[in-house]
Design a protein around this motif. Structure first.
Motif, PDB file in Angstrom:
ATOM      1  N   ALA A  26     -14.000  42.515  21.709  1.00 58.78           N
ATOM      2  CA  ALA A  26     -13.498  43.736  22.334  1.00 58.78           C
ATOM      3  C   ALA A  26     -13.465  43.687  23.851  1.00 58.78           C
ATOM      4  O   ALA A  26     -12.460  44.001  24.471  1.00 58.78           O
ATOM      5  CB  ALA A  26     -14.308  44.945  21.862  1.00 58.78           C
ATOM      6  N   PRO A  27     -14.567  43.294  24.540  1.00 58.99           N
ATOM      7  CA  PRO A  27     -14.535  43.270  25.992  1.00 58.99           C
ATOM      8  C   PRO A  27     -13.453  42.363  26.552  1.00 58.99           C
ATOM      9  O   PRO A  27     -12.868  42.650  27.584  1.00 58.99           O
ATOM     10  CB  PRO A  27     -15.943  42.783  26.376  1.00 58.99           C
ATOM     11  CG  PRO A  27     -16.788  43.138  25.194  1.00 58.99           C
ATOM     12  CD  PRO A  27     -15.889  42.942  24.009  1.00 58.99           C
ATOM     13  N   PHE A  32     -11.517  46.979  30.733  1.00 56.06           N
ATOM     14  CA  PHE A  32     -12.194  48.207  31.112  1.00 56.06           C
ATOM     15  C   PHE A  32     -13.189  48.699  30.060  1.00 56.06           C
ATOM     16  O   PHE A  32     -13.741  49.788  30.198  1.00 56.06           O
ATOM     17  CB  PHE A  32     -11.164  49.314  31.370  1.00 56.06           C
ATOM     18  CG  PHE A  32     -10.194  48.993  32.468  1.00 56.06           C
ATOM     19  CD1 PHE A  32     -10.622  48.630  33.733  1.00 56.06           C
ATOM     20  CD2 PHE A  32      -8.825  49.059  32.233  1.00 56.06           C
ATOM     21  CE1 PHE A  32      -9.728  48.329  34.745  1.00 56.06           C
ATOM     22  CE2 PHE A  32      -7.920  48.769  33.236  1.00 56.06           C
ATOM     23  CZ  PHE A  32      -8.375  48.401  34.501  1.00 56.06           C
ATOM     24  N   ALA A  33     -13.407  47.916  29.025  1.00 60.53           N
ATOM     25  CA  ALA A  33     -14.300  48.336  27.939  1.00 60.53           C
ATOM     26  C   ALA A  33     -15.680  48.783  28.434  1.00 60.53           C
ATOM     27  O   ALA A  33     -16.217  49.776  27.934  1.00 60.53           O
ATOM     28  CB  ALA A  33     -14.431  47.215  26.912  1.00 60.53           C
ATOM     29  N   SER A  37     -15.721  55.795  28.160  1.00 66.26           N
ATOM     30  CA  SER A  37     -16.686  56.668  27.499  1.00 66.26           C
ATOM     31  C   SER A  37     -16.173  57.176  26.159  1.00 66.26           C
ATOM     32  O   SER A  37     -16.952  57.599  25.314  1.00 66.26           O
ATOM     33  CB  SER A  37     -16.999  57.880  28.389  1.00 66.26           C
ATOM     34  OG  SER A  37     -15.817  58.612  28.675  1.00 66.26           O
ATOM     35  N   ALA A  38     -14.856  57.160  25.956  1.00 68.59           N
ATOM     36  CA  ALA A  38     -14.280  57.662  24.709  1.00 68.59           C
ATOM     37  C   ALA A  38     -12.889  57.084  24.516  1.00 68.59           C
ATOM     38  O   ALA A  38     -12.224  56.695  25.482  1.00 68.59           O
ATOM     39  CB  ALA A  38     -14.217  59.189  24.722  1.00 68.59           C
ATOM     40  N   ALA A  39     -12.473  57.021  23.264  1.00 66.32           N
ATOM     41  CA  ALA A  39     -11.133  56.548  22.954  1.00 66.32           C
ATOM     42  C   ALA A  39     -10.118  57.657  23.197  1.00 66.32           C
ATOM     43  O   ALA A  39     -10.435  58.839  23.126  1.00 66.32           O
ATOM     44  CB  ALA A  39     -11.061  56.095  21.503  1.00 66.32           C
ATOM     45  N   HIS A 204     -13.290  46.598  37.835  1.00 66.73           N
ATOM     46  CA  HIS A 204     -12.775  45.762  36.745  1.00 66.73           C
ATOM     47  C   HIS A 204     -11.250  45.636  36.752  1.00 66.73           C
ATOM     48  O   HIS A 204     -10.675  45.011  35.859  1.00 66.73           O
ATOM     49  CB  HIS A 204     -13.219  46.337  35.390  1.00 66.73           C
ATOM     50  CG  HIS A 204     -14.659  46.078  35.075  1.00 66.73           C
ATOM     51  ND1 HIS A 204     -15.679  46.838  35.595  1.00 66.73           N
ATOM     52  CD2 HIS A 204     -15.265  45.134  34.290  1.00 66.73           C
ATOM     53  CE1 HIS A 204     -16.846  46.391  35.148  1.00 66.73           C
ATOM     54  NE2 HIS A 204     -16.619  45.372  34.365  1.00 66.73           N
ATOM     55  N   SER A 205     -10.611  46.228  37.747  1.00 66.66           N
ATOM     56  CA  SER A 205      -9.152  46.178  37.789  1.00 66.66           C
ATOM     57  C   SER A 205      -8.672  44.914  38.507  1.00 66.66           C
ATOM     58  O   SER A 205      -9.442  44.225  39.143  1.00 66.66           O
ATOM     59  CB  SER A 205      -8.593  47.408  38.497  1.00 66.66           C
ATOM     60  OG  SER A 205      -9.007  47.456  39.856  1.00 66.66           O
TER      61      SER A 205
END
Length: 205
Positions: A26-27, A32-33, A37-39, A204-205
């Motif tokens: 996933a990461p 940005f994982a 905070s939420a999907a 992380h961008s």
């Protein structure tokens, strides 16, 4: 019975292995994982996009002109009696906290009441909260298109012709110039929480 037990154990091992594979993958799939905070229903690509609006000087601008750096985008209106001023102050404070940490973030206020919010009005409203904040308005059609792009809601209440209120959603959106919409913040999110999350996405961008 022994074979049933062995089969069950094998299935459990596969399930655990599969879960571990998804967890480790996933990461890498989403840079940005660690920050999310939420999907978002429909995925992050379902929110945001291009818009054409009018700035405080009456000049037509697009999203490319406005979102040239990480931005906190909010839809509200200047006649709002309480929610919009509080949220705008909160977003301005978050931008100040980020500036103290070396991050250059722009708060953006987009009106959903173009009938009363002229370029001058939104410009003055934005300047009350921060010299970084950009106030935008436009024609009813332009405002509606921008609102639909960000999946926001607003509706003019019936009543007084001059002092009407407008029901509207109150999310703030973190938008990055290169990747677009990144995250949303609810009204109860503090300036410190916004700053911390925004910094993570920028890093992380």
């Amino acid at each position: 019975m022994r074979w049933i037990a062995v089969t069950a154990a094998a299935i459990a091992i596969v399930a655990v292995t599969g879960a571990a594979w998804l967890y480790t993958r996933a990461p890498g799939d989403d840079p940005f994982a660690p920050c999310r905070s939420a999907a978002v229903a429909g995925g992050t690509g379902a929110i945001g996009g291009s818009f054409t609006l009018v700035d405080k000087d009456g000049q037509t601008v697009t999203d490319k002109d406005v979102i040239t750096k990480p931005s906190l985008v909010y839809f509200g209106y200047t006649f709002c009696p309480d929610v919009c001023p509080l949220d705008s102050a909160r977003n301005a404070e978050a931008a100040d906290l980020l500036a103290e940490r070396g991050y250059d973030v722009t708060p953006v206020f987009i009106t959903i009441d173009p009938e009363r919010d002229t370029p001058q009005v939104v410009g003055e409203f934005a300047e009350v909260f921060s010299d970084r904040m950009i106030g935008l308005t436009g024609s009813p059609e332009q405002v509606k298109a921008a609102s639909q792009a960000y999946r926001t809601y607003y509706k003019k209440q019936d009543g007084d012709d001059e002092y009407y209120l407008v029901d509207h959603s109150t999310f703030t959106y973190l938008v990055l110039p290169e990747t677009g919409f990144a995250e949303f913040f609810r009204r109860d999110t503090t300036p410190e929480q916004i700053a911390q999350t925004a910094a993570c996405f920028i890093d992380h961008s």
